[in-house]
Design an enzyme around this catalytic site. Sequence first.
Site, PDB file in Angstrom:
ATOM      1  CB  CYS A   1      -0.997   0.072   1.162  1.00  0.00           C
ATOM      2  SG  CYS A   1      -2.158  -1.291   1.173  1.00  0.00           S
TER       3      CYS A   1
ATOM      4  CE1 TYR B   1       9.639  -6.923  -5.800  1.00  0.00           C
ATOM      5  CE2 TYR B   1       8.094  -6.343  -4.059  1.00  0.00           C
ATOM      6  CZ  TYR B   1       8.343  -6.694  -5.380  1.00  0.00           C
ATOM      7  OH  TYR B   1       7.310  -6.793  -6.252  1.00  0.00           O
TER       8      TYR B   1
ATOM      9  CG  ASN C   1       1.855   1.428   3.940  1.00  0.00           C
ATOM     10  OD1 ASN C   1       2.988   1.870   3.792  1.00  0.00           O
ATOM     11  ND2 ASN C   1       1.566   0.173   3.698  1.00  0.00           N
ATOM     12  N   GLY C   2       0.160  -0.497   6.353  1.00  0.00           N
ATOM     13  CA  GLY C   2       0.734  -1.286   7.434  1.00  0.00           C
ATOM     14  C   GLY C   2      -0.225  -2.378   7.828  1.00  0.00           C
TER      15      GLY C   2
ATOM     16  N   GLY D   1       0.979  -0.853  -4.864  1.00  0.00           N
ATOM     17  CA  GLY D   1      -0.352  -1.450  -4.832  1.00  0.00           C
ATOM     18  C   GLY D   1      -1.088  -1.165  -6.109  1.00  0.00           C
TER      19      GLY D   1
HETATM   20  P1  5GP Z   1       8.815 -16.030  -5.915  1.00  0.00           P
HETATM   21  O1  5GP Z   1       8.696 -16.192  -7.385  1.00  0.00           O
HETATM   22  O2  5GP Z   1      10.022 -16.690  -5.326  1.00  0.00           O
HETATM   23  O3  5GP Z   1       7.571 -16.393  -5.199  1.00  0.00           O
HETATM   24  O4  5GP Z   1       8.986 -14.471  -5.632  1.00  0.00           O
HETATM   25  C1  5GP Z   1      10.198 -13.840  -5.870  1.00  0.00           C
HETATM   26  C2  5GP Z   1      10.009 -12.687  -6.794  1.00  0.00           C
HETATM   27  O5  5GP Z   1       8.932 -11.890  -6.345  1.00  0.00           O
HETATM   28  C3  5GP Z   1      11.248 -11.792  -6.823  1.00  0.00           C
HETATM   29  O6  5GP Z   1      11.571 -11.501  -8.168  1.00  0.00           O
HETATM   30  C4  5GP Z   1      10.836 -10.560  -6.077  1.00  0.00           C
HETATM   31  O7  5GP Z   1      11.323  -9.388  -6.746  1.00  0.00           O
HETATM   32  C5  5GP Z   1       9.348 -10.575  -6.054  1.00  0.00           C
HETATM   33  N1  5GP Z   1       8.808 -10.227  -4.718  1.00  0.00           N
HETATM   34  C6  5GP Z   1       9.364 -10.356  -3.519  1.00  0.00           C
HETATM   35  N2  5GP Z   1       8.542  -9.925  -2.541  1.00  0.00           N
HETATM   36  C7  5GP Z   1       7.430  -9.497  -3.140  1.00  0.00           C
HETATM   37  C8  5GP Z   1       6.224  -8.907  -2.680  1.00  0.00           C
HETATM   38  O8  5GP Z   1       6.002  -8.676  -1.493  1.00  0.00           O
HETATM   39  N3  5GP Z   1       5.324  -8.581  -3.639  1.00  0.00           N
HETATM   40  C9  5GP Z   1       5.545  -8.812  -4.956  1.00  0.00           C
HETATM   41  N4  5GP Z   1       4.636  -8.459  -5.839  1.00  0.00           N
HETATM   42  N5  5GP Z   1       6.659  -9.361  -5.414  1.00  0.00           N
HETATM   43  C10 5GP Z   1       7.596  -9.710  -4.525  1.00  0.00           C
HETATM   44 MG    MG Z   2      11.320  -9.419  -8.923  1.00  0.00          MG
END
Ligand code: 5GP
Ligand code: MG
Length: 445
Positions: free
Chosen positions: A2, A244, A102-103, A28
Amino acid sequence: MCAIVGIFNSKEASRVAYYSLFAMQHRGQEATGISVSNGEILRKIKKKGLVTEVFDEDALKYLKGNSAVGHNRYSTAGSKSVLDAQPIHASYKLGEISVVHNGNLINKDEVRQQLIDEGAIFQSQMDTENIIHLIARSHEEHLRDRVIEALNIIKGAYCLLIQSRHKLFAIRDKYGVRPLSLGQLEDGGYIVSSETCAFDLVGAKFIRDVRPGEMIVFDNEKKGYESIQLFEPTPRICAFEFIYFARPDSVIAGKSVYVVRQEMGKAMAREHKIDADLVIPVPDSGVSAAMGYAHESGIPFEMGIVRNHYVGRTFIEPTQARRDMKVKLKLSPINAILKGKKIVVVDDSIVRGTTSKRIIRILKEAGAKEVHMCITSPVIKHPCKYGIDTPSYEELIGAKMSVEEIREYIKADSLSFLSINSLKKSIGEDMEYSLVSFDGNYFIK
Ligand code: 5GP
Ligand code: MG
């Protein structure tokens, strides 16, 4: 997950909020909303969809006023109702309020049950609704005191913006888990937003971060703003914002997210020396760290995988089958530079393992001789309860398998993770971070 933004005392509050939300779309993509005050009433629009889909010129004209709060909602499985979009709004004894959050509140169920026992009726599944009820039910005479009373009941990670007809309250929990920054607009108004990348887009000047435990009050009848330190600050900014979540051009706690990610890549290169021909990122999230790795190791950097930008983040689709498809839609290899090469691939994290497994397969299919996966965060072993949408223990590959088992599962020639120590060093040892995903220390009790 968010994004939130608040605009105060600005001629085109809704337009500035709109641009800010656009700059923070990465936080989001499920739903978005804006509430404005013209001093007499609050007007609001919220809908499922991206910022550019939900708001058009007519919408912004309707949202006339000099204060605004806005929100981008992150998708989590099972809560797709538009009732779970924000701002949430209520009419109550003192008038109207709109709230964005947010949180994640950790005592949401207890507080909700208590309120229900006392006769409250709920419209949504959101923890944020608790806050509205607590404010509405308080017997304090002034909104400010009602807000403070509510803040003493809720527990967890929160950045909150509370809008009334004449005021705006900006609050950050005492741990400062989620980022929140204060800036000044060109027309003299103020902006409070989750990330500073919004300031750059709307031409705002950064003033400072909202302090952990602080409440900032903007009031139509007073110049400037008032700062109240409500809780003793014990900062623990979420490390995952740096790894990330935040945009690389944002600055959190004085630290450039881009530079921190480069440092993570450099630390990785020092910790795990690999004999390879090329360093390539998993776009976009692995790019800054991969550049750091290439820099430190001297191995050439190439964009060996291209990304289709018209596909949203992989997590938007909550079922596993559709997630697999999305990775394919999103990323494809450049055979010409990969064939016969020993490759270091850099990504920011492994959650379920879907992305890494797929990437390695497409790199091998493109003719790569060896693929060494470097993940510039420690192994995610625990779900985050403070606002990052990491799945439960059953779905977290790092909770179920050893590093060697994960390597085998994703079919990498080697697999390395950054140590917790190097992570802390890369962000900066001048403060503490929330590392729950890695160390399982759930510090908000
Ligand atoms: P995995 O495919 O291992 O489930 O997720 C890893 C990928 O998802 C990585 O490329 C990372 O950049 C991304 N990622 C990591 N944490 C999150 C998150 O909280 N939300 C989203 N949308 N992507 C994430
Ligand atoms: Mg990624």
